[in-house]
Enzyme design. Structure first.
Site, short mmCIF file in Angstrom:
data_model
loop_
_atom_site.label_atom_id
_atom_site.label_comp_id
_atom_site.label_asym_id
_atom_site.label_seq_id
_atom_site.Cartn_x
_atom_site.Cartn_y
_atom_site.Cartn_z
N GLU A 96 1.05 -1.14 -0.10
CA GLU A 96 0.18 -0.04 -0.14
C GLU A 96 0.86 1.31 0.06
O GLU A 96 1.93 1.11 0.62
CB GLU A 96 -0.99 -0.04 1.27
N CYS A 109 3.46 8.70 0.81
CA CYS A 109 3.94 7.69 1.92
C CYS A 109 4.13 6.25 1.14
O CYS A 109 3.28 5.78 0.80
CB CYS A 109 3.14 7.73 3.17
N CYS A 116 6.79 -6.83 6.86
CA CYS A 116 7.82 -6.23 7.39
C CYS A 116 8.93 -7.12 8.43
O CYS A 116 8.48 -8.10 8.68
CB CYS A 116 7.26 -5.11 8.50
N CYS A 120 7.07 -4.72 15.80
CA CYS A 120 6.54 -3.79 16.63
C CYS A 120 5.13 -4.23 16.84
O CYS A 120 4.19 -4.48 16.15
CB CYS A 120 6.53 -2.47 16.00
N CYS A 123 2.01 -2.14 15.43
CA CYS A 123 1.69 -2.04 14.28
C CYS A 123 1.11 -2.97 13.37
O CYS A 123 1.37 -4.20 13.58
CB CYS A 123 3.25 -1.73 13.49
N GLY A 167 7.12 -1.93 5.94
CA GLY A 167 8.43 -2.19 5.72
C GLY A 167 9.32 -1.55 6.35
O GLY A 167 8.96 -0.29 6.89
N SER A 222 11.85 6.08 14.70
CA SER A 222 10.65 5.65 15.12
C SER A 222 11.23 5.33 16.47
O SER A 222 11.48 4.15 16.85
CB SER A 222 10.09 4.64 14.52
N HIS A 224 9.64 5.72 20.34
CA HIS A 224 8.73 5.45 21.20
C HIS A 224 9.08 5.00 22.53
O HIS A 224 7.82 5.36 23.33
CB HIS A 224 7.72 4.16 20.55
N ASN A 298 -3.00 5.00 16.26
CA ASN A 298 -4.03 4.68 15.38
C ASN A 298 -4.25 3.35 15.66
O ASN A 298 -3.77 2.37 15.38
CB ASN A 298 -3.68 4.47 13.87
N CYS A 341 -0.68 5.96 9.88
CA CYS A 341 0.67 5.20 10.22
C CYS A 341 0.12 3.88 11.06
O CYS A 341 -0.66 4.01 12.02
CB CYS A 341 1.31 6.08 11.48
N1 SAH Z 1 9.89 0.61 9.87
C1 SAH Z 1 9.87 1.98 9.58
C2 SAH Z 1 8.93 2.70 8.45
C3 SAH Z 1 7.57 2.49 9.13
S1 SAH Z 1 6.85 4.15 9.36
C4 SAH Z 1 9.72 2.82 10.96
O1 SAH Z 1 9.68 2.12 11.90
O2 SAH Z 1 10.06 3.78 11.03
C5 SAH Z 1 5.49 3.82 10.41
C6 SAH Z 1 5.48 4.63 11.48
O3 SAH Z 1 4.14 4.56 12.14
C7 SAH Z 1 6.59 4.57 12.48
O4 SAH Z 1 6.99 5.64 13.07
C8 SAH Z 1 5.83 3.52 13.42
O5 SAH Z 1 6.30 3.37 14.67
C9 SAH Z 1 4.35 4.24 13.45
N2 SAH Z 1 3.55 3.32 13.88
C10 SAH Z 1 3.31 2.08 13.58
N3 SAH Z 1 2.03 1.67 13.97
C11 SAH Z 1 1.41 2.69 14.42
C12 SAH Z 1 0.16 2.92 15.14
N4 SAH Z 1 -0.69 1.92 15.18
N5 SAH Z 1 -0.30 4.07 15.37
C13 SAH Z 1 0.36 5.15 15.38
N6 SAH Z 1 1.74 5.08 14.55
C14 SAH Z 1 2.23 3.72 14.09
#
Ligand code: SAH
Length: 348
Positions: A96, A109, A116, A120, A123, A167, A222, A224, A298, A341
């Site tokens: 996507e 994006c 992936c 996480c 995600c 990914g 990322s 967190h 989200n 995200c």
């Molecule tokens: N793998 C890379 C690219 C993915 S980016 C990375 O981790 O940076 C996607 C972003 O959305 C990342 O910052 C991830 O931590 C965040 N993300 C993942 N799941 C999410 C969710 N349920 N709500 C908000 N952000 C989320």
């Protein structure tokens, strides 16, 4: 699409290789430049489209090569203008990509892997197993598709690209770099690398490599949590790539590039919503000019994670600002179509 096992993927060839190929056929090397321009700058989907190439040559190409183009299978539009593309690859796998419009920008994006490599817990993409890396052309094509949609629906070209789709881009580093080379080349889309952000969960070795190669695009991490135990509980690979390693790699990145680092950070109730968590974040990122994006959570179908309340977000904002760290609170876009995200997971 015709499946021809013995035909070669012509977009895996560099311009120089195409020039050599035509020479080896007794043709002019310059023919390679023409075909290359059709493949990249003009995004031709068939050899038939290559109208300044003779019919015989087009047939010869047809007999020897395929053009593996992506196909936008389904396009969904959110009530806030966000567009999500379900993109079918030549082997029928789906990824996507998302177009995010604001008043002044259109951001693409894009995905870098099918599924992936990472795990996480919060995600949706992590629930899909990693099927394969995307090729440079598959990444490039997502950008072209969104650029076309931006022109069609918003009357302006694409302005920014973030590698924040499905990914982990640094686990498909070579192909991501090749795609960015094409995106920024005048023979491709001619976009400035300053408008491109690669987002990573933090692969220290690859961050060092990027620093050594003096790449010109921006880096987002990322994070967190800046406390190992907590980060490992939500991002298990942190047990291998620890915060100390990540921090060292980022220091190296900053020394080499002098480019500000952006951190993405979600604050969850009962996980990372205390003053101690915010202080640890400040300690982690104050070695270099930094920006923290506090992103909205989200929800993905189960209830393990919940967005922290406003008081916790305000506590983070206060703590970061008092320590001179730029902070923004970002609202999600495209939630109604699962385009926000962490929501990309091929539900469509
Ligand atoms: N793998 C890379 C690219 C993915 S980016 C990375 O981790 O940076 C996607 C972003 O959305 C990342 O910052 C991830 O931590 C965040 N993300 C993942 N799941 C999410 C969710 N349920 N709500 C908000 N952000 C989320």
């Amino acid at each position: 699409m015709e499946v021809a096992k013995n035909k070669k993927d012509i977009r895996a060839y560099t311009k120089e290789q195409l020039r050599l190929f035509f020479e080896s056929q007794g043709d002019k090397a310059f023919r390679g430049n023409q075909v290359y321009e059709w493949l990249w700058q003009k995004s031709a989907h068939t050899f038939e489209d290559m109208t300044n190439i003779s019919k015989e040559t087009r047939q010869m190409l047809e007999d020897n090569f395929v053009i593996n183009h992506i196909k936008v299978d389904q396009m969904q539009r959110s009530s806030d203008g966000t567009i999500k593309n379900a993109v079918r690859l030549h082997d029928d796998l789906i990824v996507e990509s998302v177009l995010i419009p604001t008043k002044t920008r259109t951001t693409a994006c894009v995905s870098s892997q099918v599924g992936c490599s990472l795990d996480c817990k919060f995600c949706a993409t992590a629930r899909l197993k990693r099927m394969r890396n995307l090729n440079p052309d598959e990444i490039y094509d997502q950008v072209v598709a969104i650029d076309n949609e931006s022109r069609l629906y918003f009357d302006r070209p694409l302005s920014n690209i973030v590698f924040m789709g499905m990914g982990e881009p640094l686990m498909n580093y070579n192909n991501v770099i090749k795609a960015i080379d094409k995106i920024t080349s005048p023979e491709g889309l001619g976009m400035s690398p300053k408008r491109i952000t690669v987002s990573t969960s933090g692969v220290p070795k690859m961050i060092r490599k990027m620093a050594d190669e003096e790449v010109k695009f921006k880096l987002a991490v990322s994070l967190h949590s800046a406390i190992d135990e907590i980060r490992t509980s939500i991002m298990p690979f942190n047990a291998t790539f620890t915060l100390a390693d990540l921090r060292e790699a980022l220091e190296y990145w900053y020394q080499k590039t002098k480019s500000r680092i952006t951190y993405e950070y979600v604050v969850w109730e009962g996980i990372n919503d205390t003053q101690r968590d915010a202080n640890a974040l400040v300690d982690f990122c104050r070695f270099a000019p930094s920006k923290v994006n506090l992103i909205e959570y989200n929800p993905i179908d189960d209830g393990d994670f919940q967005q922290a309340n406003n008081a916790a977000i305000e506590m983070y904002v206060r703590t970061l600002e008092q320590n001179g760290i730029t902070v923004t609170v970002r609202r999600s876009r495209g939630k109604d179509i699962d385009a926000a995200c962490g929501q990309l997971a091929n539900k469509s």
